[in-house]
Design a protein around this motif. Structure first.
Motif, PDB file in Angstrom:
ATOM      1  N   ILE A 219     -93.305 -88.974 -69.096  1.00  0.00           N
ATOM      2  CA  ILE A 219     -92.967 -90.374 -69.350  1.00  0.00           C
ATOM      3  C   ILE A 219     -91.532 -90.597 -68.899  1.00  0.00           C
ATOM      4  CG2 ILE A 219     -92.706 -92.216 -71.045  1.00  0.00           C
ATOM      5  CD1 ILE A 219     -94.605 -90.800 -72.857  1.00  0.00           C
ATOM      6  N   SER A 220     -91.319 -91.628 -68.108  1.00  0.00           N
ATOM      7  CA  SER A 220     -89.968 -91.988 -67.680  1.00  0.00           C
ATOM      8  C   SER A 220     -89.940 -93.495 -67.441  1.00  0.00           C
ATOM      9  CB  SER A 220     -89.581 -91.233 -66.409  1.00  0.00           C
ATOM     10  OG  SER A 220     -88.277 -91.587 -65.988  1.00  0.00           O
ATOM     11  N   TYR A 221     -89.215 -94.199 -68.289  1.00  0.00           N
ATOM     12  CA  TYR A 221     -89.140 -95.655 -68.194  1.00  0.00           C
ATOM     13  C   TYR A 221     -88.556 -96.046 -66.842  1.00  0.00           C
ATOM     14  CZ  TYR A 221     -88.174-100.465 -69.692  1.00  0.00           C
ATOM     15  OH  TYR A 221     -88.142-101.834 -69.811  1.00  0.00           O
TER      16      TYR A 221
ATOM     17  N   LEU B  86     -93.668 -87.714 -81.112  1.00  0.00           N
ATOM     18  CA  LEU B  86     -95.055 -88.108 -80.893  1.00  0.00           C
ATOM     19  C   LEU B  86     -95.418 -89.428 -81.556  1.00  0.00           C
ATOM     20  CD1 LEU B  86     -96.836 -84.637 -81.273  1.00  0.00           C
ATOM     21  CD2 LEU B  86     -96.106 -85.799 -79.175  1.00  0.00           C
ATOM     22  N   SER B  87     -94.537 -89.951 -82.407  1.00  0.00           N
ATOM     23  CA  SER B  87     -94.817 -91.226 -83.071  1.00  0.00           C
ATOM     24  C   SER B  87     -94.425 -92.422 -82.211  1.00  0.00           C
ATOM     25  CB  SER B  87     -94.083 -91.306 -84.414  1.00  0.00           C
ATOM     26  OG  SER B  87     -92.681 -91.403 -84.217  1.00  0.00           O
ATOM     27  N   ARG B  88     -93.836 -92.157 -81.044  1.00  0.00           N
ATOM     28  CA  ARG B  88     -93.380 -93.256 -80.193  1.00  0.00           C
ATOM     29  C   ARG B  88     -93.823 -93.025 -78.751  1.00  0.00           C
ATOM     30  NH1 ARG B  88     -89.292 -96.349 -82.724  1.00  0.00           N
ATOM     31  NH2 ARG B  88     -88.735 -95.475 -84.747  1.00  0.00           N
ATOM     32  N   GLY B  89     -94.058 -94.126 -78.041  1.00  0.00           N
ATOM     33  CA  GLY B  89     -94.443 -93.994 -76.646  1.00  0.00           C
ATOM     34  C   GLY B  89     -94.735 -95.341 -76.022  1.00  0.00           C
TER      35      GLY B  89
ATOM     36  N   ILE C  58     -94.722 -98.766 -78.324  1.00  0.00           N
ATOM     37  CA  ILE C  58     -95.507 -98.571 -79.546  1.00  0.00           C
ATOM     38  C   ILE C  58     -94.861 -97.495 -80.404  1.00  0.00           C
ATOM     39  CG2 ILE C  58     -97.760 -97.865 -80.463  1.00  0.00           C
ATOM     40  CD1 ILE C  58     -99.016 -99.042 -77.953  1.00  0.00           C
ATOM     41  N   ALA C  59     -94.769 -97.761 -81.696  1.00  0.00           N
ATOM     42  CA  ALA C  59     -94.223 -96.790 -82.644  1.00  0.00           C
ATOM     43  C   ALA C  59     -95.094 -96.753 -83.883  1.00  0.00           C
ATOM     44  CB  ALA C  59     -92.786 -97.149 -83.017  1.00  0.00           C
ATOM     45  N   LYS C  60     -95.232 -95.570 -84.466  1.00  0.00           N
ATOM     46  CA  LYS C  60     -96.025 -95.376 -85.670  1.00  0.00           C
ATOM     47  C   LYS C  60     -95.121 -94.900 -86.806  1.00  0.00           C
ATOM     48  CE  LYS C  60    -100.259 -95.774 -83.724  1.00  0.00           C
ATOM     49  NZ  LYS C  60    -101.340 -96.656 -84.182  1.00  0.00           N
ATOM     50  N   SER C  61     -95.341 -95.442 -87.983  1.00  0.00           N
ATOM     51  CA  SER C  61     -94.645 -94.983 -89.178  1.00  0.00           C
ATOM     52  C   SER C  61     -95.650 -94.283 -90.088  1.00  0.00           C
ATOM     53  CB  SER C  61     -93.999 -96.156 -89.921  1.00  0.00           C
ATOM     54  OG  SER C  61     -93.501 -95.728 -91.175  1.00  0.00           O
ATOM     55  N   LYS C  62     -95.575 -92.969 -90.155  1.00  0.00           N
ATOM     56  CA  LYS C  62     -96.501 -92.223 -91.006  1.00  0.00           C
ATOM     57  C   LYS C  62     -96.240 -92.509 -92.484  1.00  0.00           C
ATOM     58  CE  LYS C  62     -97.231 -88.415 -87.749  1.00  0.00           C
ATOM     59  NZ  LYS C  62     -97.107 -86.962 -87.528  1.00  0.00           N
TER      60      LYS C  62
ATOM     61  N   ALA D 214     -99.022 -93.230 -74.380  1.00  0.00           N
ATOM     62  CA  ALA D 214     -98.538 -91.902 -74.019  1.00  0.00           C
ATOM     63  C   ALA D 214     -97.289 -91.635 -74.847  1.00  0.00           C
ATOM     64  CB  ALA D 214     -98.212 -91.841 -72.525  1.00  0.00           C
ATOM     65  N   ALA D 215     -97.317 -90.570 -75.651  1.00  0.00           N
ATOM     66  CA  ALA D 215     -96.226 -90.288 -76.586  1.00  0.00           C
ATOM     67  C   ALA D 215     -95.133 -89.457 -75.918  1.00  0.00           C
ATOM     68  CB  ALA D 215     -96.759 -89.552 -77.808  1.00  0.00           C
ATOM     69  N   TYR D 216     -93.909 -89.683 -76.373  1.00  0.00           N
ATOM     70  CA  TYR D 216     -92.809 -88.817 -75.962  1.00  0.00           C
ATOM     71  C   TYR D 216     -93.041 -87.421 -76.529  1.00  0.00           C
ATOM     72  CZ  TYR D 216     -90.044 -92.911 -74.597  1.00  0.00           C
ATOM     73  OH  TYR D 216     -89.587 -94.049 -73.992  1.00  0.00           O
ATOM     74  N   THR D 217     -92.761 -86.391 -75.756  1.00  0.00           N
ATOM     75  CA  THR D 217     -92.925 -85.028 -76.258  1.00  0.00           C
ATOM     76  C   THR D 217     -91.948 -84.736 -77.388  1.00  0.00           C
ATOM     77  OG1 THR D 217     -91.451 -84.251 -74.491  1.00  0.00           O
ATOM     78  CG2 THR D 217     -93.822 -84.136 -74.078  1.00  0.00           C
ATOM     79  N   SER D 218     -90.799 -85.428 -77.377  1.00  0.00           N
ATOM     80  CA  SER D 218     -89.791 -85.211 -78.409  1.00  0.00           C
ATOM     81  C   SER D 218     -90.074 -85.988 -79.688  1.00  0.00           C
ATOM     82  CB  SER D 218     -88.406 -85.611 -77.879  1.00  0.00           C
ATOM     83  OG  SER D 218     -88.406 -86.972 -77.478  1.00  0.00           O
TER      84      SER D 218
END
Length: 321
Positions: free
Chosen positions: A123-125, A246-249, A256-260, A240-244
């Motif tokens: 992933i690269s913006y 996984l809750s964001r991508g 998109i971001a997820k809050s567990k 597609a999530a950032y490897t660093s």
């Protein structure tokens, strides 16, 4: 809904909720929705490689031209370098902020450069991605701006949203003056002409204007399948999530971001330029929309940029974290 500060420092005109702001990268989501409408019409295939659609004048040595797909453009997984971050482009732009670039000149900055990675393998913006997406839509639909006008602006009745076709663009009634803290010392200079010039010569990754209310109407309508089908929305929300982290991508044109912790999702886009700082997000589990727009540029770091993002952090601490 509220407003504070000044729409124009020169005459101390107060900011109002009806004012119109430059979009910066929030425009990317509009382009993604327009592309999805063409997918639904059978004019565009997300999983075809971009060389199937690109016009002939796009450089033959563009990285991953023959391997990156339309979907990967929209998810920033194409591996194609970002012309905005190219050192020569940065020097050319900041040495003449009123220079008029063509789309071909922008792409020339990255033609011949190595790919950031193999298509689909990272992933690269990259702002180049949505410039290419706009050009692809031109090829399959005649004019990408008309697709945006007809399938988004007119469809939702957005009277305070402006791209290339709308009357008054790029300085419609209600548009704010814009400012930039060029040296990070809280000494703002007027960047209105710079920002309007930038809007006129760019496609795909920027160049829209809208009121905060229109931005909110758009992102809510998208997430509630009022612009494209639920099936298309579901495709856009796969990310597609950032490897660093996984809750964001990136989904298709969406951050998109997820809050567990609270089982919440944040969907939308932020944007920053030399005259805009925007946050346009929808939280589907709460049916909540948060839009924050400003008429200062957050493309460069400084106290104002830090303050702007602190506002979001404070809001999200109540809802999201």
């Amino acid at each position: 809904i509220g407003a504070s500060g000044m729409a124009r420092l020169e005459n101390q005109e107060a900011m109002e909720t009806c004012h119109v702001f430059h979009s910066a990268s929030v425009a990317k989501t509009y382009h993604a929705v327009a592309a999805m409408s063409l997918v639904e019409d059978g004019k565009l295939d997300l999983d075809k490689t971009i060389d199937n659609y690109l016009p002939e004048w796009i450089c033959a040595d563009l990285a991953n031209r023959n391997s990156a797909t339309v979907r990967q453009l929209m998810m920033h997984t194409s591996g194609i370098p970002d012309f905005i971050e190219d050192t020569k482009h940065v020097l050319d732009y900041f040495n003449d902020l009123m220079r008029k670039f063509t789309t071909e000149e922008y792409l020339d900055y990255v033609c011949g450069d190595e790919a950031n990675f193999e298509a689909g393998k990272g992933i690269s913006y990259s702002n180049t991605n949505t410039v290419l997406l706009a050009l692809i839509m031109d090829q399959v639909a005649g004019n990408h701006a008309t697709v945006i006008t007809e399938n988004i602006i007119d469809k939702l009745g957005l009277s305070q949203t402006f791209y290339k076709n709308e009357p008054g663009y790029p300085a419609p009634v209600g548009a704010v003056n814009t400012y930039i803290d060029m040296k990070g010392n809280e000494q703002f200079i007027n960047s209105t002409d710079i920002e309007r010039n930038f809007a006129q010569m760019n496609i795909g990754h920027d160049a829209m204007l809208a009121s905060a209310d229109d931005y909110a109407t758009f992102i809510k309508a998208l997430c509630n399948a009022e612009l494209v089908t639920q099936s298309s929305v579901d495709e856009m929300l796969k990310y597609a999530a950032y490897t660093s982290d996984l809750s964001r991508g990136f989904g298709l044109g969406l951050e998109i971001a997820k809050s567990k912790k609270r089982n919440l999702t944040r969907v939308g886009h932020e944007g920053g330029s030399l005259g805009a700082a925007n946050l346009v997000f929808y939280y589907p589990e709460k049916s909540t929309t948060i839009v924050i727009c400003s008429n200062f540029g957050n493309f460069l770091t400084g106290p104002a940029e830090e303050h702007f993002y602190n506002i979001l952090r404070e809001v999200e601490a109540l809802l999201f974290d």
